[in-house]
Design a protein around this motif. Structure first.
Motif, short mmCIF file in Angstrom:
data_model
loop_
_atom_site.label_atom_id
_atom_site.label_comp_id
_atom_site.label_asym_id
_atom_site.label_seq_id
_atom_site.Cartn_x
_atom_site.Cartn_y
_atom_site.Cartn_z
N ALA A 17 2.56 -4.88 9.87
CA ALA A 17 2.68 -6.10 9.04
C ALA A 17 1.34 -6.45 8.40
N GLN A 18 0.26 -6.25 9.10
CA GLN A 18 -1.07 -6.54 8.55
C GLN A 18 -1.42 -5.54 7.45
N VAL A 20 0.73 -3.79 5.52
CA VAL A 20 1.58 -4.04 4.35
C VAL A 20 1.16 -5.34 3.65
N GLY A 21 0.85 -6.37 4.44
CA GLY A 21 0.42 -7.63 3.85
C GLY A 21 -0.89 -7.51 3.10
N LEU A 24 0.37 -5.97 -0.25
CA LEU A 24 1.30 -6.72 -1.09
C LEU A 24 0.81 -8.12 -1.49
N TRP A 25 0.11 -8.82 -0.59
CA TRP A 25 -0.29 -10.18 -0.94
C TRP A 25 -1.32 -10.23 -2.06
#
Length: 97
Positions: A17-18, A20-21, A24-25
């Motif tokens: 999650a970190q 990908v974030g 993407l963010w």
């Protein structure tokens, strides 16, 4: 003194999650800014008429498609940066004998 070829030195892996974030963010934010700047000067309907006049695309759909195109471009840039910044210690290990 730490040796550069120490096999026990490694960075802990980041949660998915970190990772990908982190891609993407920032790309989402950059795509939003790029969309606002681009469409401040370009009308999506005029762009449609120059590129795909046979398609029935509304102004709102043009903004949406433009945003996702910018997001794809900025996400690929963030992904490439992430690949280049991975810790070298994971890849510079000596080969097994």
């Amino acid at each position: 003194m730490t040796h550069a070829h120490s096999p026990d030195f490694d960075h802990p892996p980041r949660p998915m999650a970190q990772r990908v974030g982190a891609i993407l963010w920032p790309s989402f934010f950059a795509a939003g800014v790029a969309t606002m700047v681009f469409f401040a000067f370009v009308d999506p309907l005029a762009l449609r008429d120059m590129t795909f006049p046979q398609l029935q695309i509304s102004r709102g759909l043009g903004y949406t498609l433009g945003f996702f195109a910018f997001w794809l471009a900025t996400a690929s840039s963030s992904l490439f940066t992430w690949i280049l910044l991975r810790p070298a210690s994971r890849f510079n290990r000596s080969l097994p004998r």
